[in-house]
Design a protein around this motif. Sequence first.
Motif, PDB file in Angstrom:
ATOM      1  N   ALA A  82       0.707  -1.115   0.033  1.00  0.00           N
ATOM      2  CA  ALA A  82       0.173   0.165   0.047  1.00  0.00           C
ATOM      3  C   ALA A  82       0.946   1.306  -0.073  1.00  0.00           C
ATOM      4  N   GLN A  83       1.844   1.278   0.755  1.00  0.00           N
ATOM      5  CA  GLN A  83       2.745   2.481   0.839  1.00  0.00           C
ATOM      6  C   GLN A  83       3.404   2.781  -0.339  1.00  0.00           C
ATOM      7  N   ARG A  84       3.858   1.744  -0.909  1.00  0.00           N
ATOM      8  CA  ARG A  84       4.713   1.827  -2.231  1.00  0.00           C
ATOM      9  C   ARG A  84       3.887   2.110  -3.566  1.00  0.00           C
ATOM     10  N   CYS A  85       2.824   1.518  -3.474  1.00  0.00           N
ATOM     11  CA  CYS A  85       1.730   1.792  -4.394  1.00  0.00           C
ATOM     12  C   CYS A  85       1.260   3.316  -4.139  1.00  0.00           C
ATOM     13  N   SER A  86       0.954   3.911  -2.898  1.00  0.00           N
ATOM     14  CA  SER A  86       0.442   5.231  -2.667  1.00  0.00           C
ATOM     15  C   SER A  86       1.303   6.046  -3.175  1.00  0.00           C
ATOM     16  N   ALA A  87       2.908   5.819  -2.795  1.00  0.00           N
ATOM     17  CA  ALA A  87       4.014   6.703  -3.392  1.00  0.00           C
ATOM     18  C   ALA A  87       3.940   6.832  -4.802  1.00  0.00           C
ATOM     19  N   ALA A  88       3.878   5.826  -5.729  1.00  0.00           N
ATOM     20  CA  ALA A  88       3.906   5.853  -6.882  1.00  0.00           C
ATOM     21  C   ALA A  88       2.664   6.554  -7.546  1.00  0.00           C
ATOM     22  N   VAL A  89       1.523   6.434  -6.921  1.00  0.00           N
ATOM     23  CA  VAL A  89       0.213   7.092  -7.400  1.00  0.00           C
ATOM     24  C   VAL A  89       0.670   8.692  -7.178  1.00  0.00           C
ATOM     25  N   LYS A  90       0.784   9.016  -5.836  1.00  0.00           N
ATOM     26  CA  LYS A  90       1.164  10.510  -5.490  1.00  0.00           C
ATOM     27  C   LYS A  90       2.250  10.926  -6.721  1.00  0.00           C
ATOM     28  N   SER A  91       3.145  10.324  -7.080  1.00  0.00           N
ATOM     29  CA  SER A  91       4.083  10.861  -7.807  1.00  0.00           C
ATOM     30  C   SER A  91       3.491  10.993  -9.615  1.00  0.00           C
ATOM     31  N   GLU A  92       2.895  10.026  -9.658  1.00  0.00           N
ATOM     32  CA  GLU A  92       2.276  10.192 -11.040  1.00  0.00           C
ATOM     33  C   GLU A  92       1.025  11.398 -11.207  1.00  0.00           C
ATOM     34  N   LEU A  93       0.478  11.455 -10.057  1.00  0.00           N
ATOM     35  CA  LEU A  93      -0.520  12.479 -10.088  1.00  0.00           C
ATOM     36  C   LEU A  93       0.257  13.842 -10.034  1.00  0.00           C
ATOM     37  N   ARG A  94       1.168  13.996  -9.188  1.00  0.00           N
ATOM     38  CA  ARG A  94       2.171  15.177  -9.209  1.00  0.00           C
ATOM     39  C   ARG A  94       2.502  15.717 -10.442  1.00  0.00           C
ATOM     40  N   MET A  95       3.017  14.516 -11.331  1.00  0.00           N
ATOM     41  CA  MET A  95       3.805  14.843 -12.754  1.00  0.00           C
ATOM     42  C   MET A  95       2.537  15.199 -13.551  1.00  0.00           C
TER      43      MET A  95
END
Length: 542
Positions: A82-95
């Motif tokens: 969950a934490q790794r996927c959340s980090a990836a999702v936030k990075s994707e949204l921010r980009m």
Amino acid sequence: MPAVDRRLLRHTRSTRAMMLLSVVIGTAQAVLILLQASLLARIIADAFLGGLDIDGLRGPLAVLAATLLGRAALAWVAEVVAQRCSAAVKSELRMRFLDKIVALGPRWLTGERSGELTTLATRGIDALDDYFARYLPQLVLVGIVPLVVAARMLAADWLSAVIVVVTLPLIPVFMVLVGLTTKAATARQWETIQTLAHHFLDVLAGIGTLKVFGRSRAQVETVRRLADRQRRTTLATLRIAFLSSLVLELVATLSVALVAVSVGLRLVDGRLDLETALLVLILAPEAYLPLRLLGTHYHAGAEGLAAADRLIAIIEQATPEPGHEPADPAAGLTLRGVTVQGREEPTGPGALDDVSLVIEPGRITGIVGPSGGGKSTLLGLLLGTVRPDRGQVLAGSIDLADADLEGWRQNVAWLSQDPTLFAGTVADNIALGASSDEVAVRRAAHAARVDVPLDLVLGERGDGVSAGQRRRIALARAILRDAPLLLLDEPTESVDPATERALLESLPAAFAGRTVVLVTHRPALLELCDHVVHLDRTAVAA
């Protein structure tokens, strides 16, 4: 309370993998819950009624220990995923968010509040961590664990299963009712945070001007008032969260109590054996636990969902389709009947109306005109960051609306009215996006008359040098790029007369062989131009 915000899922590919893994982990956890409950019930029944000692229970105890370890391991794996996927999702949204802001361009940004956008890109997206790392995985467990537990209870004791099935829907009902109130309160909290952030950043940006006019202390009360409003809205949101948690806990506790009373009465009457009674009592809280945790995690991610409304609205804004035609500045530039309307008012600052202009290759074209006459808008048109509402901007025969703008900008160097420098040495700032050859950097610095050591370390936004020095460092960066098209907006602004005279001596060599568009109001700089154009929104005159 919405189950899933489909807009967020649509813009985050990483979420799909997380949801799939959550299904697998949730199914395994449900199986281990059933195994743990069955083992506990059997061990206790065998110990009290069967008279078995530790040696006789060694096997079941070992399996129970392995089951507990398995649940702990699955919980750890679920947390890591969950934490790794959340980090990836936030990075994707921010980009996606930053790419969209770049695609919308400076014309769109002029009507936006920088503090709100900054807060949205930082705290707003970070607040989605609980939604992706906690709420969505828990939503999967809600769809698996209660059903599996209820099915097992139905096989063991149908009456207890009926009580669970009837009372379970009460929790989602209360969650929806509370969620509607939470959404409104969180939206107010997020709006207050954005207002405070925007005002605070504006104060920091203009602190020098405020101090000059003795108004810096007056802003303390404004910031204090906004901070107090943010404190009160946050406390109101927390009160709702705590009360809703209390409601959900009470509903779940009373429901389990109903099961316990029913089981206890039938156990005393001899209509239920001890092992079955224990199995039902152990499983009943497990049926309600995922729903209780879901409510808690929803409140934790509510701020992120409030920010997501604005975030998705920006990401989904329409932008023109990118072109693919190669365009060459060496072919010359032509504006034909170009009209650019102001964002707030059609004739507001920066607007152009039916402007036609030819910029010949290899020559220096000076642009003069009153403030708000559209000079910077003209540079934005040539850079490709501003698209005309009517008319064409041509590079040779290629309309920039159809051109490959990424390739086009590789051939353009630009000095803006407010150039941006970054934390690092002066040499690093000059070499940004271009050659890092030390000799070339020194040559560009000399041409721009940079009078600070190249190894001087600057703070953010060029902290450590004066406004004129920042502009000359940025000018050196533009010169170093050796681009065939050079767009300069007031290159000698905030420069003293002696330095300006030195620049007038060095710039002709730096401009040689390039097409230069020079916006300035300095008569001495206009003497370098081959052609001077007077621009005043609606007319161009040589």
